[in-house]
Write an enzyme that holds these catalytic residues in place. Structure first.
Site, PDB file in Angstrom:
ATOM      1  CB  SER A  79      33.708  46.801  77.602  1.00  0.00           C
ATOM      2  OG  SER A  79      32.934  45.756  77.027  1.00  0.00           O
ATOM      3  CG  PHE A 119      24.996  35.866  90.190  1.00  0.00           C
ATOM      4  CD1 PHE A 119      24.855  35.410  91.493  1.00  0.00           C
ATOM      5  CD2 PHE A 119      26.060  36.715  89.898  1.00  0.00           C
ATOM      6  CE1 PHE A 119      25.758  35.794  92.492  1.00  0.00           C
ATOM      7  CE2 PHE A 119      26.972  37.094  90.889  1.00  0.00           C
ATOM      8  CZ  PHE A 119      26.809  36.635  92.186  1.00  0.00           C
ATOM      9  CB  THR A 167      19.262  37.665  79.902  1.00  0.00           C
ATOM     10  OG1 THR A 167      20.346  37.626  80.852  1.00  0.00           O
ATOM     11  CG2 THR A 167      18.811  39.109  79.725  1.00  0.00           C
ATOM     12  N   PRO A 198      16.548  26.095  73.491  1.00  0.00           N
ATOM     13  CG  PRO A 198      16.988  25.228  71.359  1.00  0.00           C
ATOM     14  CD  PRO A 198      16.033  26.121  72.104  1.00  0.00           C
ATOM     15  CB  THR A 209      25.488  35.431  74.801  1.00  0.00           C
ATOM     16  OG1 THR A 209      25.895  35.224  76.165  1.00  0.00           O
ATOM     17  CG2 THR A 209      26.164  34.399  73.920  1.00  0.00           C
ATOM     18  N   GLY A 210      25.306  38.256  76.305  1.00  0.00           N
ATOM     19  CA  GLY A 210      24.500  39.257  77.004  1.00  0.00           C
ATOM     20  C   GLY A 210      24.532  40.603  76.311  1.00  0.00           C
ATOM     21  CG  ASP A 211      28.176  42.508  75.912  1.00  0.00           C
ATOM     22  OD1 ASP A 211      27.775  43.100  76.925  1.00  0.00           O
ATOM     23  OD2 ASP A 211      29.279  41.926  75.851  1.00  0.00           O
TER      24      ASP A 211
END
Length: 363
Positions: A17, A158, A193, A235, A244-246
């Site tokens: 995206s 998930f 992840t 942590p 954050t995943g990207d």
């Protein structure tokens, strides 16, 4: 430290995206990859004003046909030579199939040139999180039919459950899900992840400031598709972030390429010439290039998120001091969303040369 990039010369096709303002998707991928020495071609799957976490946005999604047309445009001008491909958010099952066709074509090209290691596909199967789908249900089977063509997949917990069909509730079910992805789907490398279930660790990473922890769990399969699993606990900041995943995916592209290159130099082998860069069966889980790459990725993530959280806290404190209780809930959410955008541009050192604090351990 040398100013030369640590990664070999690498050309990446990044499919994800795009937002005009903020840092998610290809906005992150292009910046991170170029900052670390890669050439990037960006194929944007949406064009939004801002990310959807703001709860309001304008823009359009790209159709499957438009994705195919853009790819054909690259090919007709001989702009289709890529060492790696990163695919992230894709809107809809037909578009997922169109992106998959690009990945499969690049794979066939590398094999027809008799250079199976010359192309590596990192696939982030963006479907949902925390038990909730945020794509159409038809996207799930589209990814399930596609992941065996990828070299490395990066699902969250998930998404790993959706792909494997295994509900992850403890270490045993987690390892079962990884086995399914290796054995049934033939995925060479898997990194989950964001594992939220408790995993025993030889060292505590929690601190008074960050008492909650999560884990990244990775595995590279053996020649008979057995897992070689490792975990890295870290942590969790008590802040809300998007992208954050990207960021994890973009960093993993660079660090995996770098780790394989270093492994070849240090061991006098040619792992980078093998399909999927699969290490020999004698390589221990903790010595895998995937484990080395994940350690560096998490190091960068931790530093950038720490600085983002600090900046966000200071910005929100200043807003409250100026405005007090004047702000309505919607305005406060929009201001907080803007403050939570990942702080990348001023933290290049954290991307390029982070301090590794959290190390891989065997499952």
């Amino acid at each position: 430290m040398s100013n030369e990039p640590q990664v070999p010369e690498t050309s990446v096709l990044a499919v994800a995206s795009h937002v005009v303002s903020g840092n998610v998707g290809n906005k992150i991928a292009v910046f991170v990859l170029q900052s670390m020495g890669c050439e990037v071609a960006a194929l944007n799957t949406v064009q939004f004003s801002n990310h959807t976490g703001y709860k309001q946005w304008k823009g359009t999604r790209v159709s499957a046909q438009e994705i195919t047309d853009l790819w054909e445009g690259l090919k007709q001008s001989y702009l289709d030579n890529f060492d790696m491909m990163l695919s992230g958010y894709v809107p809809g099952a037909e578009a997922v199939t169109a992106v998959g066709d690009i990945g499969k074509e690049l794979r066939r090209k590398s094999e027809s040139d008799q250079r199976p290691g010359s192309f590596f596909w990192v696939l982030d199967p963006v479907m949902g999180d925390n038990g909730r789908l945020y794509v159409a249900e038809a996207v799930v089977p589209a990814y399930k039919s596609l992941v065996h063509h990828a070299d490395l997949i990066l699902p969250n917990q998930f998404e790993a459950e959706l792909l494997s069909g295994v509900k992850i509730s403890d270490s045993a079910s987690l390892e079962h899900a990884i086995r399914v992805l290796h054995q049934d789907f033939g995925v060479p490398h898997v990194v989950i992840t964001s594992v939220s279930i408790p995993l025993l660790s030889s060292s505590s990473v929690a601190t008074p400031e960050t008492p909650h922890t999560m884990s990244v769990v990775g595995s590279t399969m053996t020649s008979d598709r057995r897992p070689r699993a490792f975990k890295i606990s870290f942590p969790v900041f008590e802040c809300y972030f998007s992208g954050t995943g990207d960021m994890f995916a973009a960093l993993m592209v660079v660090r995996m390429r770098e780790a394989v290159s270093k492994y070849d130099r240090h061991n006098g082998v040619s792992l980078g010439e093998k399909r999927s860069w699969l290490s020999g069966d004698d390589v221990d889980a903790l010595d895998l290039p995937l484990a080395r790459a994940a350690e560096k990725v998490l190091a960068s993530m931790h530093e950038v998120l720490a600085r983002t959280c600090e900046s966000m806290t200071a910005e929100m404190k200043a807003v409250k001091e100026r405005k007090g209780d004047e702000l309505d809930e919607k305005t406060l959410h929009l201001i907080k969303s803007r403050a939570a955008e990942l702080k990348l541009a001023r933290n290049l050192g954290s991307l390029r040369d982070p301090t590794i604090e959290y190390r891989a351990e065997k499952m």
